[in-house]
Scaffold this motif. Structure first.
Motif, PDB file in Angstrom:
ATOM      1  N   PRO A 181       1.170  -1.231  -0.006  1.00  0.00           N
ATOM      2  CA  PRO A 181       0.001  -0.465  -0.044  1.00  0.00           C
ATOM      3  C   PRO A 181       1.081   1.160   0.017  1.00  0.00           C
ATOM      4  CG  PRO A 181       0.418  -0.558   2.394  1.00  0.00           C
ATOM      5  CD  PRO A 181       0.775  -1.706   1.176  1.00  0.00           C
ATOM      6  N   MET A 182      -0.209   2.785  -0.577  1.00  0.00           N
ATOM      7  CA  MET A 182       1.025   4.124  -0.588  1.00  0.00           C
ATOM      8  C   MET A 182       0.297   4.337   0.227  1.00  0.00           C
ATOM      9  SD  MET A 182       3.259   3.726  -2.993  1.00  0.00           S
ATOM     10  CE  MET A 182       3.740   2.789  -4.109  1.00  0.00           C
ATOM     11  N   TRP A 183       0.523   5.424   1.215  1.00  0.00           N
ATOM     12  CA  TRP A 183       0.263   6.763   1.728  1.00  0.00           C
ATOM     13  C   TRP A 183       1.209   7.493   1.618  1.00  0.00           C
ATOM     14  CZ3 TRP A 183       3.230   2.471   4.919  1.00  0.00           C
ATOM     15  CH2 TRP A 183       2.395   1.320   5.144  1.00  0.00           C
ATOM     16  N   ILE A 184      -0.021   8.595   1.839  1.00  0.00           N
ATOM     17  CA  ILE A 184       0.990   9.934   2.896  1.00  0.00           C
ATOM     18  C   ILE A 184       1.390  10.236   4.165  1.00  0.00           C
ATOM     19  CG2 ILE A 184       0.753  12.634   2.473  1.00  0.00           C
ATOM     20  CD1 ILE A 184      -0.610  11.432  -0.090  1.00  0.00           C
ATOM     21  N   LEU A 185       3.116  10.102   4.621  1.00  0.00           N
ATOM     22  CA  LEU A 185       3.747  10.076   5.368  1.00  0.00           C
ATOM     23  C   LEU A 185       3.542  11.797   6.223  1.00  0.00           C
ATOM     24  CD1 LEU A 185       6.950   8.425   4.473  1.00  0.00           C
ATOM     25  CD2 LEU A 185       4.886   7.574   6.072  1.00  0.00           C
ATOM     26  N   VAL A 186       3.324  11.710   7.256  1.00  0.00           N
ATOM     27  CA  VAL A 186       3.001  13.545   7.549  1.00  0.00           C
ATOM     28  C   VAL A 186       4.515  13.414   8.331  1.00  0.00           C
ATOM     29  CG1 VAL A 186       1.372  15.012   8.435  1.00  0.00           C
ATOM     30  CG2 VAL A 186       0.308  13.497   7.561  1.00  0.00           C
ATOM     31  N   ASN A 187       5.075  14.715   8.706  1.00  0.00           N
ATOM     32  CA  ASN A 187       5.543  14.783  10.246  1.00  0.00           C
ATOM     33  C   ASN A 187       4.254  16.166  10.853  1.00  0.00           C
ATOM     34  OD1 ASN A 187       7.750  16.624  11.449  1.00  0.00           O
ATOM     35  ND2 ASN A 187       8.960  16.898   9.723  1.00  0.00           N
ATOM     36  N   ILE A 308       5.343  10.176   0.117  1.00  0.00           N
ATOM     37  CA  ILE A 308       5.196   9.298  -0.020  1.00  0.00           C
ATOM     38  C   ILE A 308       5.798   8.282   0.341  1.00  0.00           C
ATOM     39  CG2 ILE A 308       4.432   7.652  -2.290  1.00  0.00           C
ATOM     40  CD1 ILE A 308       2.551  10.463  -2.119  1.00  0.00           C
ATOM     41  N   GLY A 309       4.441   7.038   0.888  1.00  0.00           N
ATOM     42  CA  GLY A 309       5.448   6.686   1.696  1.00  0.00           C
ATOM     43  C   GLY A 309       4.652   4.684   1.645  1.00  0.00           C
ATOM     44  N   GLY A 310       4.860   3.701   1.109  1.00  0.00           N
ATOM     45  CA  GLY A 310       5.222   2.150   1.266  1.00  0.00           C
ATOM     46  C   GLY A 310       5.850   1.761   2.718  1.00  0.00           C
ATOM     47  N   ASP A 311       5.403   0.517   2.625  1.00  0.00           N
ATOM     48  CA  ASP A 311       5.692  -0.691   3.730  1.00  0.00           C
ATOM     49  C   ASP A 311       7.456  -0.397   3.937  1.00  0.00           C
ATOM     50  OD1 ASP A 311       6.691  -1.502   0.825  1.00  0.00           O
ATOM     51  OD2 ASP A 311       5.533  -3.644   1.871  1.00  0.00           O
ATOM     52  N   TRP A 312       8.090  -0.305   2.657  1.00  0.00           N
ATOM     53  CA  TRP A 312       9.681  -0.252   2.523  1.00  0.00           C
ATOM     54  C   TRP A 312      10.216   0.959   3.237  1.00  0.00           C
ATOM     55  CZ3 TRP A 312       6.310   1.095  -1.376  1.00  0.00           C
ATOM     56  CH2 TRP A 312       6.763   2.777  -2.178  1.00  0.00           C
ATOM     57  N   VAL A 335     -14.857  13.150  -7.122  1.00  0.00           N
ATOM     58  CA  VAL A 335     -15.379  11.959  -7.632  1.00  0.00           C
ATOM     59  C   VAL A 335     -15.343  11.000  -6.504  1.00  0.00           C
ATOM     60  CG1 VAL A 335     -16.103  12.754  -9.558  1.00  0.00           C
ATOM     61  CG2 VAL A 335     -14.289  10.654  -9.385  1.00  0.00           C
ATOM     62  N   SER A 336     -14.110  10.750  -6.291  1.00  0.00           N
ATOM     63  CA  SER A 336     -13.243   9.713  -5.297  1.00  0.00           C
ATOM     64  C   SER A 336     -12.383  10.051  -4.577  1.00  0.00           C
ATOM     65  CB  SER A 336     -13.783   8.535  -5.670  1.00  0.00           C
ATOM     66  OG  SER A 336     -12.260   8.400  -7.082  1.00  0.00           O
ATOM     67  N   GLN A 337     -11.947   8.973  -3.043  1.00  0.00           N
ATOM     68  CA  GLN A 337     -11.264   9.341  -2.536  1.00  0.00           C
ATOM     69  C   GLN A 337     -10.309   7.587  -2.755  1.00  0.00           C
ATOM     70  OE1 GLN A 337     -11.189   9.688   1.830  1.00  0.00           O
ATOM     71  NE2 GLN A 337      -9.479  10.851   1.610  1.00  0.00           N
ATOM     72  N   PRO A 338      -9.525   7.178  -3.805  1.00  0.00           N
ATOM     73  CA  PRO A 338      -9.338   6.409  -4.531  1.00  0.00           C
ATOM     74  C   PRO A 338      -7.617   5.648  -3.561  1.00  0.00           C
ATOM     75  CG  PRO A 338      -8.610   7.718  -6.175  1.00  0.00           C
ATOM     76  CD  PRO A 338      -9.410   8.403  -5.695  1.00  0.00           C
ATOM     77  N   GLY A 339      -7.602   4.869  -3.474  1.00  0.00           N
ATOM     78  CA  GLY A 339      -5.885   4.868  -2.941  1.00  0.00           C
ATOM     79  C   GLY A 339      -4.886   3.603  -3.940  1.00  0.00           C
ATOM     80  N   TYR A 340      -3.216   3.888  -3.320  1.00  0.00           N
ATOM     81  CA  TYR A 340      -2.578   3.539  -4.583  1.00  0.00           C
ATOM     82  C   TYR A 340      -2.169   2.047  -4.069  1.00  0.00           C
ATOM     83  CZ  TYR A 340       0.842   3.390  -8.766  1.00  0.00           C
ATOM     84  OH  TYR A 340       1.643   3.207  -8.821  1.00  0.00           O
ATOM     85  N   ILE A 408      -8.362   2.647   5.718  1.00  0.00           N
ATOM     86  CA  ILE A 408      -8.794   3.120   4.340  1.00  0.00           C
ATOM     87  C   ILE A 408      -8.351   2.626   2.521  1.00  0.00           C
ATOM     88  CG2 ILE A 408      -9.351   5.452   3.072  1.00  0.00           C
ATOM     89  CD1 ILE A 408     -10.306   6.511   6.572  1.00  0.00           C
ATOM     90  N   ALA A 409      -7.160   2.786   3.197  1.00  0.00           N
ATOM     91  CA  ALA A 409      -6.265   3.114   2.093  1.00  0.00           C
ATOM     92  C   ALA A 409      -6.422   1.681   1.758  1.00  0.00           C
ATOM     93  CB  ALA A 409      -4.788   3.333   2.531  1.00  0.00           C
TER      94      ALA A 409
END
Length: 465
Positions: A181-187, A308-312, A335-340, A408-409
């Motif tokens: 999965p991908m997420w937005i990483l937040v500081n 942008i971050g993933g499990d790695w 129209v939507s909130q897709p993830g990646y 959600i992601a």
């Protein structure tokens, strides 16, 4: 036939090289063309604590019974942190051991050829290019008959369309090794420094842009976004779906036959992200990032608000980050909130001498112990199961973090396409976007490039019929 001849040419080159090495080594074992096994191999069967024969047979589904000959399965992979998973597999199947063959930047087809030429063929492989080429070269097995009789895969519930991106001409050529999965990483420290609260999980792309601007302070060397190609690789094509400009990631249409990268809506999305560099100043170009000592290229430096971050990236963040961080889902569009998400293809090789045993490594990926182990590393569960859904709240990986965003992601994830699309390796969606967003390339060059590829992929698709 052209690809088949190409593979045989690679094999012939490998054979020739082996003959030279053998002559130079005086006939000893020093000239072996087989890659050295990775240090991340499971221990040999003889080294593990063995359960009573009846218990071992039951745990392994009857495959490893008393007197079973040990088998070492050669697995071509990039994985360098999967030793615990190899050991879990070995515990379930005491007669089977995984030997990882590292990729080391070498094309996987060349590794397959080297091992076959050495008489020690690999059994299973991750895929580094489109599956069409592997299928045309006769390198991978159709998994359909294996799946239909496998008790593990027949006993789990998989998402709708789970095999779609890995199926060609009704042949299932791979299963996902891992759902990345991908997420937005937040500081969060940088948020607080600028008087900002953690954004909600239903934030929008407009919110995202405003937060990025507010966390930008050039005098302090702080910027809203980390300078990384992932913004155009992941977020840009996800926003195109969210705003209704594309049906699939990488700007592909509904049935994955044509790119819409050259359409007005997508071009507007490109201009939108480019303005983070040219107008907002919240994202540095490649040249600007280099001029500032590349500090903004790494989120872990603490000088950028979002990445942008993933499990790695998670192990390093958890171990070394000197600031509070968290994750958010990709923002909501019109129209939507897709993830990646990325499915890492895992295939059974036609040249394997242990196909039934090798398929068990594929099947094992969908057991609860393997799924939970992957969740512990930050990956998604591939199997639909209430116990696995609940496990997100239990895993140490997400303790104290926004695990609702992780869920959600997962729920909103769109799968990265490509591995069974003809001519995918020639589709220049990545480099051109990178050159436009982070460099000075003309956005209008997208149009002829896309038109040319659309024509090429249709021709290749027709030739495959």
């Amino acid at each position: 036939m052209k690809n088949k001849r190409s593979f045989m040419w690679v094999v012939s080159l490998v054979l020739a090289a082996m003959m030279v090495l053998s002559a130079c080594s005086g006939g000893n074992n020093g000239g072996s063309a087989s890659p050295s096994p990775s240090a991340s191999s499971a221990p040999p069967a003889s080294e593990s604590a063995s359960a009573p024969a009846s218990e071992s047979a039951e745990a392994s589904g009857g495959f490893c019974t008393e007197g079973s000959e040990p088998i070492t399965l050669k697995f071509i992979s990039w994985k360098d942190t999967y030793t615990p998973l190899y050991e879990l597999f070995h515990q379930k199947y005491p007669c089977l051991t995984i030997e990882q063959i590292p990729v080391n930047s070498q094309p996987i087809m060349e590794i397959i050829a080297s091992l076959e030429a050495a008489g020690t063929p690999a059994d299973v492989t991750e895929i580094d290019s489109d599956l069409v080429a592997f299928d045309q070269n006769g390198l991978v097995e159709d998994l359909t008959p294996y799946i239909e009789k496998d008790l593990t895969l027949q006993g789990v519930t998989l998402p709708k369309g789970f095999f779609d991106t890995m199926t060609l001409k009704d042949k299932k050529l791979a299963v996902p090794m891992v759902d990345v999965p991908m997420w937005i990483l937040v500081n969060k420290d940088l948020l607080a420094k600028n008087g900002l609260e953690m954004p909600p999980n239903d934030w929008t792309y407009d919110d995202f842009r405003e937060y990025a601007k507010k966390m930008t302070n050039p005098d302090a060397g702080e910027y809203g976004l980390t300078t990384q190609a992932e913004w155009q690789m992941r977020v840009l094509s996800t926003k195109a779906i969210a705003d209704g400009h594309a049906a699939n990631l990488q700007y592909m249409n509904e049935d994955l036959t044509q790119s819409v990268m050259h359409t007005p809506g997508v071009l507007d999305d490109v201009k939108w992200l480019k303005e983070f560099v040219t107008k907002d100043g919240s994202l540095l170009s490649n040249a600007e990032a280099t001029a500032q000592g590349d500090v903004t290229r790494e989120f872990i430096n603490g000088k950028t608000g979002f990445a942008i971050g993933g499990d790695w990236v998670l192990p390093k963040l958890k171990e070394s980050a000197q600031f509070e961080w968290d994750v958010l889902p990709f923002p909501k569009g019109k129209v939507s909130q897709p993830g990646y998400t990325i499915y890492g293809p895992l295939s059974l090789l036609s040249g394997s001498k242990n196909k039934e045993a090798a398929f068990l490594w594929l099947s094992f990926q969908f057991t609860k112990e393997a799924q939970k182990w992957k969740i512990d590393q930050g990956a998604n569960a591939s199997v639909l199961d209430p116990e696995l859904d609940a496990y997100y709240e239990e895993t140490p990986m997400w303790q104290g973090k926004n695990f609702a965003a992780v869920q959600i992601a997962k729920q909103n994830a769109v799968i990265q396409p490509g591995v069974t699309i003809p001519g995918w390796n020639e589709y220049n969606w990545n480099n051109i976007m990178n050159d436009i967003i982070f460099g000075d390339r003309d956005i209008n060059e997208i149009i002829p490039e896309t038109e040319a590829w659309n024509k090429k992929t249709l021709e290749l698709r027709e030739a495959l019929k």
